[in-house]
Design a protein around this motif. Structure first.
Motif, PDB file in Angstrom:
ATOM      1  N   LYS A 133       0.862  -1.185   0.000  1.00 31.23           N
ATOM      2  CA  LYS A 133       0.000   0.000   0.000  1.00 31.23           C
ATOM      3  C   LYS A 133       0.891   1.226   0.000  1.00 31.23           C
ATOM      4  CE  LYS A 133      -3.796  -2.207   2.371  1.00 31.23           C
ATOM      5  NZ  LYS A 133      -3.707  -3.101   3.471  1.00 31.23           N
ATOM      6  N   LEU A 134       0.588   2.149  -0.916  1.00 33.71           N
ATOM      7  CA  LEU A 134       1.352   3.380  -1.045  1.00 33.71           C
ATOM      8  C   LEU A 134       0.412   4.568  -0.957  1.00 33.71           C
ATOM      9  CD1 LEU A 134       3.404   2.277  -4.179  1.00 33.71           C
ATOM     10  CD2 LEU A 134       4.232   2.328  -1.833  1.00 33.71           C
ATOM     11  N   SER A 135       0.885   5.619  -0.316  1.00 31.60           N
ATOM     12  CA  SER A 135       0.127   6.869  -0.311  1.00 31.60           C
ATOM     13  C   SER A 135       1.102   8.035  -0.210  1.00 31.60           C
ATOM     14  CB  SER A 135      -0.888   6.909   0.825  1.00 31.60           C
ATOM     15  OG  SER A 135      -0.234   6.910   2.080  1.00 31.60           O
ATOM     16  N   ILE A 136       0.665   9.167  -0.745  1.00 29.35           N
ATOM     17  CA  ILE A 136       1.446  10.395  -0.639  1.00 29.35           C
ATOM     18  C   ILE A 136       0.554  11.431   0.023  1.00 29.35           C
ATOM     19  CG2 ILE A 136       2.607  12.250  -1.883  1.00 29.35           C
ATOM     20  CD1 ILE A 136       3.514  10.212  -3.907  1.00 29.35           C
ATOM     21  N   SER A 137       0.930  11.827   1.234  1.00 35.55           N
ATOM     22  CA  SER A 137       0.179  12.801   2.027  1.00 35.55           C
ATOM     23  C   SER A 137      -1.307  12.473   2.056  1.00 35.55           C
ATOM     24  CB  SER A 137       0.429  14.212   1.508  1.00 35.55           C
ATOM     25  OG  SER A 137       1.767  14.569   1.778  1.00 35.55           O
ATOM     26  N   GLY A 138      -1.625  11.216   2.317  1.00 37.85           N
ATOM     27  CA  GLY A 138      -3.002  10.777   2.480  1.00 37.85           C
ATOM     28  C   GLY A 138      -3.689  10.322   1.209  1.00 37.85           C
ATOM     29  N   ALA A 139      -3.170  10.646   0.038  1.00 33.79           N
ATOM     30  CA  ALA A 139      -3.780  10.229  -1.229  1.00 33.79           C
ATOM     31  C   ALA A 139      -3.235   8.862  -1.616  1.00 33.79           C
ATOM     32  CB  ALA A 139      -3.491  11.250  -2.325  1.00 33.79           C
ATOM     33  N   LYS A 140      -4.123   7.883  -1.738  1.00 40.31           N
ATOM     34  CA  LYS A 140      -3.697   6.531  -2.096  1.00 40.31           C
ATOM     35  C   LYS A 140      -3.157   6.501  -3.521  1.00 40.31           C
ATOM     36  CE  LYS A 140      -6.697   4.305   1.120  1.00 40.31           C
ATOM     37  NZ  LYS A 140      -7.526   3.222   1.480  1.00 40.31           N
ATOM     38  N   VAL A 141      -2.114   5.713  -3.704  1.00 44.40           N
ATOM     39  CA  VAL A 141      -1.512   5.517  -5.018  1.00 44.40           C
ATOM     40  C   VAL A 141      -1.730   4.057  -5.398  1.00 44.40           C
ATOM     41  CG1 VAL A 141       0.606   5.623  -6.384  1.00 44.40           C
ATOM     42  CG2 VAL A 141       0.241   7.270  -4.527  1.00 44.40           C
ATOM     43  N   PRO A 142      -2.579   3.790  -6.409  1.00 45.88           N
ATOM     44  CA  PRO A 142      -2.841   2.397  -6.787  1.00 45.88           C
ATOM     45  C   PRO A 142      -1.588   1.719  -7.354  1.00 45.88           C
ATOM     46  CG  PRO A 142      -4.144   3.919  -8.143  1.00 45.88           C
ATOM     47  CD  PRO A 142      -3.327   4.739  -7.209  1.00 45.88           C
ATOM     48  N   VAL A 143      -1.379   0.479  -6.951  1.00 43.86           N
ATOM     49  CA  VAL A 143      -0.229  -0.304  -7.407  1.00 43.86           C
ATOM     50  C   VAL A 143      -0.535  -0.850  -8.799  1.00 43.86           C
ATOM     51  CG1 VAL A 143       1.168  -2.353  -6.950  1.00 43.86           C
ATOM     52  CG2 VAL A 143       0.431  -0.892  -5.057  1.00 43.86           C
ATOM     53  N   GLU A 144       0.349  -0.566  -9.763  1.00 40.48           N
ATOM     54  CA  GLU A 144       0.162  -1.010 -11.142  1.00 40.48           C
ATOM     55  C   GLU A 144       1.410  -1.739 -11.624  1.00 40.48           C
ATOM     56  OE1 GLU A 144      -1.245   2.084 -13.784  1.00 40.48           O
ATOM     57  OE2 GLU A 144      -2.262   3.070 -12.108  1.00 40.48           O
ATOM     58  N   VAL A 145       1.241  -3.008 -11.997  1.00 38.76           N
ATOM     59  CA  VAL A 145       2.348  -3.814 -12.500  1.00 38.76           C
ATOM     60  C   VAL A 145       2.555  -3.500 -13.972  1.00 38.76           C
ATOM     61  CG1 VAL A 145       3.163  -6.166 -12.944  1.00 38.76           C
ATOM     62  CG2 VAL A 145       1.884  -5.657 -10.843  1.00 38.76           C
TER      63      VAL A 145
END
Length: 185
Positions: free
Chosen positions: A89-101
């Motif tokens: 799980k990744l986020s930048i300052s609360g905004a989730k960043v969806p993981v894309e292969v």
């Protein structure tokens, strides 16, 4: 930007580390680079040989002939990629960043049978994040290996499109405990 030669070097490091005394199981490492509007990551996971690899190989052996064909290897790769990325799980300052292969490579170390032999996977991820990075934003990385062990994470930040990436932080992400990295401009 991570390259496949870098991926192979990381893979060799993980395999050597596993052989030299790490506990048996899943050994996972992530090298992540934050760009102005995207994240790139290289996820490398080595799975030591044992019942777990026998089970994963057997599940991919659709025809039951004890040999993994190219189609069955693709199914094994898909399953191992899912195992390697499902907890990330990744986020930048609360905004989730969806993981894309973007791309994945599986190495069965020359053993194409349904055996207890270990294998490794290298996964290249490219993800867009919702807002350009500004000074003070925080990147949060949460992850765990499929056997609930910690994951080694290294974070870099590219400060300009044509510049190299600067190291920001590294550490082990333990299950339930995120790694937080304050980003610059």
């Amino acid at each position: 930007m991570p390259t496949w030669s870098r991926a192979l070097a990381l893979l060799a490091t993980l395999v050597a580390g596993a052989v030299l005394g790490h506990p048996r199981g899943f050994h996972k490492k992530i090298v992540l680079t934050a760009h102005l509007t995207s994240l790139e990551a290289l996820v490398v996971m080595d799975v030591d040989g044992a019942e777990r690899t026998l089970g994963l190989r057997a599940a991919a052996d659709a025809d039951g002939d004890q040999k993994l064909s190219s189609v069955e290897l693709a199914a094994l790769r898909k399953r191992v990629v899912a195992l390697a990325t499902q907890s990330l799980k990744l986020s930048i300052s609360g905004a989730k960043v969806p993981v894309e292969v973007k791309e994945a490579k599986l190495n069965v170390h020359g053993d194409f049978g349904v055996t207890e032999a270990g294998f490794s996977v290298a996964i290249y991820l490219v993800m867009k994040h919702p807002h350009p990075v500004t000074p003070g934003m925080t990147l949060v990385v949460e992850d765990q290996a499929p056997d609930l062990s910690e994951v080694r994470v290294e974070v870099f930040q590219a400060t300009a499109p044509d510049a190299g990436a600067e190291p920001m932080a590294s550490g082990d992400v333990k299950p339930g405990g995120p790694l937080k990295v304050r980003l610059g401009a």
